[in-house]
Design an enzyme around this catalytic site. Sequence first.
Site, PDB file in Angstrom:
ATOM      1  CB  SER A 208      -0.901   0.016   1.239  1.00 39.61           C
ATOM      2  OG  SER A 208      -1.752  -1.101   1.238  1.00 39.61           O
TER       3      SER A 208
ATOM      4  CD  GLN B 113     -26.968 -17.898   1.632  1.00 37.78           C
ATOM      5  OE1 GLN B 113     -25.756 -17.857   1.472  1.00 37.78           O
ATOM      6  NE2 GLN B 113     -27.542 -18.669   2.531  1.00 37.78           N
TER       7      GLN B 113
ATOM      8  CD  GLU C 227      -5.190  -1.114 -10.897  1.00 37.65           C
ATOM      9  OE1 GLU C 227      -5.098   0.109 -10.973  1.00 37.65           O
ATOM     10  OE2 GLU C 227      -4.621  -1.895 -11.682  1.00 37.65           O
TER      11      GLU C 227
ATOM     12  CB  THR D 230      -6.501  -2.103   0.265  1.00 32.87           C
ATOM     13  OG1 THR D 230      -6.059  -0.959   1.021  1.00 32.87           O
ATOM     14  CG2 THR D 230      -5.342  -3.062   0.045  1.00 32.87           C
TER      15      THR D 230
ATOM     16  CD  GLU E  78      -8.911  -2.036   4.229  1.00 30.38           C
ATOM     17  OE1 GLU E  78      -8.352  -2.217   3.131  1.00 30.38           O
ATOM     18  OE2 GLU E  78      -9.713  -2.844   4.712  1.00 30.38           O
TER      19      GLU E  78
HETATM   20  C1  LIG Z   1      -3.862 -11.219  -7.816  1.00 29.68           C
HETATM   21  C2  LIG Z   1      -3.034  -9.992  -7.563  1.00 29.68           C
HETATM   22  C3  LIG Z   1      -2.604  -9.226  -8.632  1.00 29.68           C
HETATM   23  C4  LIG Z   1      -1.810  -8.099  -8.417  1.00 29.68           C
HETATM   24  N1  LIG Z   1      -1.316  -7.413  -9.494  1.00 29.68           N
HETATM   25  C5  LIG Z   1      -0.412  -6.417  -9.287  1.00 29.68           C
HETATM   26  C6  LIG Z   1       0.248  -5.790 -10.396  1.00 29.68           C
HETATM   27  O1  LIG Z   1       0.006  -6.118 -11.566  1.00 29.68           O
HETATM   28  N2  LIG Z   1       1.185  -4.847 -10.138  1.00 29.68           N
HETATM   29  C7  LIG Z   1       1.508  -4.461  -8.867  1.00 29.68           C
HETATM   30  O2  LIG Z   1       2.373  -3.601  -8.719  1.00 29.68           O
HETATM   31  N3  LIG Z   1       0.891  -5.025  -7.805  1.00 29.68           N
HETATM   32  C8  LIG Z   1      -0.043  -5.996  -7.970  1.00 29.68           C
HETATM   33  N4  LIG Z   1      -0.640  -6.613  -6.905  1.00 29.68           N
HETATM   34  C9  LIG Z   1      -0.314  -6.171  -5.552  1.00 29.68           C
HETATM   35  C10 LIG Z   1      -1.421  -5.358  -4.898  1.00 29.68           C
HETATM   36  O3  LIG Z   1      -1.541  -4.109  -5.531  1.00 29.68           O
HETATM   37  C11 LIG Z   1      -1.104  -5.253  -3.392  1.00 29.68           C
HETATM   38  O4  LIG Z   1      -1.337  -6.536  -2.835  1.00 29.68           O
HETATM   39  C12 LIG Z   1      -1.929  -4.203  -2.689  1.00 29.68           C
HETATM   40  O5  LIG Z   1      -1.565  -2.906  -3.107  1.00 29.68           O
HETATM   41  C13 LIG Z   1      -1.787  -4.281  -1.156  1.00 29.68           C
HETATM   42  O6  LIG Z   1      -0.458  -4.353  -0.771  1.00 29.68           O
HETATM   43  P1  LIG Z   1       0.003  -5.522   0.234  1.00 29.68           P
HETATM   44  O7  LIG Z   1      -0.492  -6.789  -0.285  1.00 29.68           O
HETATM   45  O8  LIG Z   1       1.459  -5.378   0.471  1.00 29.68           O
HETATM   46  O9  LIG Z   1      -0.790  -5.225   1.587  1.00 29.68           O
HETATM   47  P2  LIG Z   1      -0.373  -4.199   2.754  1.00 29.68           P
HETATM   48  O10 LIG Z   1      -0.036  -2.877   2.173  1.00 29.68           O
HETATM   49  O11 LIG Z   1       0.606  -4.841   3.639  1.00 29.68           O
HETATM   50  O12 LIG Z   1      -1.771  -4.036   3.520  1.00 29.68           O
HETATM   51  C14 LIG Z   1      -2.285  -5.040   4.387  1.00 29.68           C
HETATM   52  C15 LIG Z   1      -3.576  -4.518   5.022  1.00 29.68           C
HETATM   53  O13 LIG Z   1      -3.293  -3.306   5.759  1.00 29.68           O
HETATM   54  C16 LIG Z   1      -4.120  -2.254   5.274  1.00 29.68           C
HETATM   55  N5  LIG Z   1      -3.361  -0.993   5.309  1.00 29.68           N
HETATM   56  C17 LIG Z   1      -2.100  -0.740   4.858  1.00 29.68           C
HETATM   57  N6  LIG Z   1      -1.783   0.542   5.037  1.00 29.68           N
HETATM   58  C18 LIG Z   1      -2.871   1.138   5.596  1.00 29.68           C
HETATM   59  C19 LIG Z   1      -3.174   2.454   6.017  1.00 29.68           C
HETATM   60  N7  LIG Z   1      -2.308   3.461   5.851  1.00 29.68           N
HETATM   61  N8  LIG Z   1      -4.380   2.699   6.545  1.00 29.68           N
HETATM   62  C20 LIG Z   1      -5.304   1.697   6.699  1.00 29.68           C
HETATM   63  N9  LIG Z   1      -5.077   0.425   6.319  1.00 29.68           N
HETATM   64  C21 LIG Z   1      -3.874   0.146   5.768  1.00 29.68           C
HETATM   65  C22 LIG Z   1      -4.453  -2.637   3.840  1.00 29.68           C
HETATM   66  O14 LIG Z   1      -5.626  -1.980   3.396  1.00 29.68           O
HETATM   67  C23 LIG Z   1      -4.628  -4.144   3.979  1.00 29.68           C
HETATM   68  O15 LIG Z   1      -5.911  -4.406   4.488  1.00 29.68           O
HETATM   69  C24 LIG Z   1      -1.457  -7.727  -7.088  1.00 29.68           C
HETATM   70  C25 LIG Z   1      -1.913  -8.489  -6.024  1.00 29.68           C
HETATM   71  C26 LIG Z   1      -2.658  -9.620  -6.244  1.00 29.68           C
HETATM   72  C27 LIG Z   1      -3.084 -10.452  -5.065  1.00 29.68           C
END
Ligand SMILES: Cc1cc2nc3c(=O)[nH]c(=O)nc-3n(C[C@H](O)[C@H](O)[C@H](O)COP(=O)(O)OP(=O)(O)OC[C@H]3O[C@@H](n4cnc5c(N)ncnc54)[C@H](O)[C@@H]3O)c2cc1C
Length: 380
Positions: free
Chosen positions: A132, A336, A363, A365, A367
């Site tokens: 994120s 359902q 794109e 989350t 949040e």
């Molecule tokens: C199937 C799939 C395809 C994807 N494709 C791409 C792609 O093509 N290119 C690319 O670059 N990425 C891609 N991603 C990555 C995706 O964009 C990230 O998984 C996403 O941005 C979240 O990052 P993270 O998984 O590290 O979660 P984290 O950032 O670690 O977040 C974990 C949780 O904490 C919450 N959180 C984090 N920071 C905050 C905050 N400041 N305030 C409140 N809540 C917060 C988040 O909302 C989430 O619920 C893909 C992921 C998947 C699973």
Amino acid sequence: MDFELTQEQKDIQTAAREFAEGEFQPETAREFDQKHEFPRAIYHKAAKLGFIGSYFEEKHGGQGLDLFDNVLIEEAFCRVDSTLGSAMFAALFGSDLIMEFGSEEQKMKYLPKTARGEWLSSGAFTEPAHGSDVTFMDTVAVKDGDEYVINGGKTMITNATIADYAVVLCQTNPEAKHKGQSLFIVESGTPGFDCNELHGKMGIRATTLGEYSFSDVRVPKDALLGTENRGFYHFMEFIDVGRINVAAQSVGMALGAFERALKYSKERKQFGRSLSSFQVIQHKLADMALDIESAKLLVYKAAWFASRGKIIPKLACMAKTIATANAIRVISEAMQIFGGYGYLADYDIERFYRDIRISSIYEGTTEIQKNVVARILLQE
Ligand SMILES: Cc1cc2nc3c(=O)[nH]c(=O)nc-3n(C[C@H](O)[C@H](O)[C@H](O)COP(=O)(O)OP(=O)(O)OC[C@H]3O[C@@H](n4cnc5c(N)ncnc54)[C@H](O)[C@@H]3O)c2cc1C
């Protein structure tokens, strides 16, 4: 204000729907879902008919359509099938950035082949330690004469394993944090640029997922995309459009699940009556329609502004938040209504249920969308 689509927009919608109904058969979708494979032949057909990169300028291989037109195509495709529909747009992350920020030479090199379906692109932003929070990247690009040398790694990149080129967000000035990031186009096959497939994805399995590693990867200075050290800002602008796209696909998936559930509720009989004759089921159907219609209005509004050159971050984030949450709820309710059959892999609903879940994660989350909306509200 006019809520009626133009004849041209209706024609685009009809053409997209007809194509999807012809190509996205449930057994085909199930096959790609099970094989975890990108549907190349269908993708080529979609490209041939102008559905891929339709919003590129004609001289760059596109149809010169706008974002709103593309939203209609995305909705129509995903309405027919969540797995194959969403796969048609997943190889455009890199090319969309080139369309937006590329030089004429870069556009001429990458966009026509992408629009013809010959080249697939990926967008590589996420890193193991930066999901994120993309305000700092561990992947660095250091200038060396007429080249940049890239080191680092990216993870969870859609279609990484099959993309012909990636647009990669790197730190070019680590001290300046987000003000010191730049985008680069890195072609597959460049020495030191490697990829591993990531397995075990829950949904959208007609795309692949992978991680990239960069070990002294040398790219020419022409590989810089946009302005040096403006990469973060370019990415933020791009992702607002990406959010509208994910929202449109979510509306399509919700519509597809709703229509299937509506039909099933009229056909399936229990206690000597059709399911649709029970008021509880009727209310479910009404709630689903409410969720879809309200999401659609917001998505269309965000897309309408964007197609007139006004990308409004608050609207894009609102549209994605509502469209994804509503679609997840609608598809869950569809399951359902299908009862036990909805839970079986032989039916579309089970796939839609898995496919929609990612929409509130990638794109940005949900949040993060709310963080953006709140920040803008507090600044206004
Ligand atoms: C199937 C799939 C395809 C994807 N494709 C791409 C792609 O093509 N290119 C690319 O670059 N990425 C891609 N991603 C990555 C995706 O964009 C990230 O998984 C996403 O941005 C979240 O990052 P993270 O998984 O590290 O979660 P984290 O950032 O670690 O977040 C974990 C949780 O904490 C919450 N959180 C984090 N920071 C905050 C905050 N400041 N305030 C409140 N809540 C917060 C988040 O909302 C989430 O619920 C893909 C992921 C998947 C699973």
